[in-house]
Design an enzyme around this catalytic site. Structure first.
Site, short mmCIF file in Angstrom:
data_model
loop_
_atom_site.label_atom_id
_atom_site.label_comp_id
_atom_site.label_asym_id
_atom_site.label_seq_id
_atom_site.Cartn_x
_atom_site.Cartn_y
_atom_site.Cartn_z
N GLY A 1 52.21 77.33 -4.55
CA GLY A 1 52.68 78.71 -4.50
C GLY A 1 52.41 79.53 -5.76
CG MET B 1 46.02 73.62 2.30
SD MET B 1 44.53 74.60 1.96
CE MET B 1 44.08 74.01 0.35
CG HIS C 1 37.57 79.29 -0.12
ND1 HIS C 1 38.20 78.27 0.55
CD2 HIS C 1 36.43 78.78 -0.64
CE1 HIS C 1 37.46 77.17 0.44
NE2 HIS C 1 36.38 77.45 -0.27
#
Ligand code: GAR
Length: 204
Positions: A12, A90, A109
């Site tokens: 996070g 994910m 990404h």
């Protein structure tokens, strides 16, 4: 003001950067929900500490991927979510889910797409030995790490680079450009046509 949800699975750190950007007014949208797919994710704690509503839906508690995603969509509708931010989430979302939010899902990404797709972008970049590395922010479409690219930032990989130092540099860029890109989206300044994304001076 638009409402958005952040989907997380891990530490996070991107979520924290987004929370800070909402608090400082850089992102002018309401972070209405954090959705997590792992009960023990640090990201969940960060959201709770910031007083944001959280929801933890774990895929293996559902019989099928469809029923899992159906529940997510129901919750998003309940919260009146306008757009979604994937910050280290994910799980691969299905075409059904993505169609429900066309060009309304942003992902970060940790590589220069289309190189090094998948769950190990940083490690794969390091192992391959490329001389440049970087970060991509893109809209999500029905192929993995493939949708229209909104922003990329590259840097030179030093000969002394370790996996740890590369990771640190990539995360630092993510924490800077992801909130910035979300802010542009919230201002209605991203115009998508095909694979091209234009940044408008004024909202459309
Ligand atoms: C980030 O580096 C993000 O780019 C990556 O997961 C990390 C999450 O870190 N995402 C992907 O690899 C998606 N394919 P965080 O939980 O500390 O924000």
């Amino acid at each position: 003001m638009l409402k958005f949800a952040v989907f997380v699975s891990g530490n996070g750190t991107n979520l924290q950067a987004i929370i800070d950007a909402v608090k400082s007014g850089e992102i002018q949208a309401e972070l209405a929900l954090v959705l997590c797919d792992r009960r023990k994710a640090l990201a969940l704690k960060k959201a709770e500490q910031a007083g944001i509503k959280t929801l933890c839906l774990v895929r293996k508690d559902y019989a099928t991927p469809q029923s899992y995603e159906r529940d997510i969509v129901i919750s998003l509708k309940e919260f009146g979510i306008d757009f979604i931010v994937l910050a280290g989430y994910m799980k691969v979302l299905s075409a059904f889910f993505i169609k429900t939010y066309p060009n309304k899902i942003l992902n970060v990404h940790p590589s220069l797409l289309p190189s090094f797709k998948g769950a190990r972008g940083i490690k794969d970049t390091f192992t391959y030995g490329t001389k440049v590395a970087g970060v991509t922010i893109h809209f999500v479409d029905d192929k993995m790490d493939h949708g229209p690219i909104i922003a990329q930032e590259a840097f030179k990989v030093s000969e002394k680079e370790t996996l740890e130092s590369l990771e640190k540099r990539i995360h630092a860029i993510e924490h800077k450009i992801f909130p910035k890109t979300i802010a542009l989206y919230a201002q209605g300044r991203l115009k998508v046509s095909g694979r091209k994304v234009k940044i408008l001076d004024k909202p459309q």
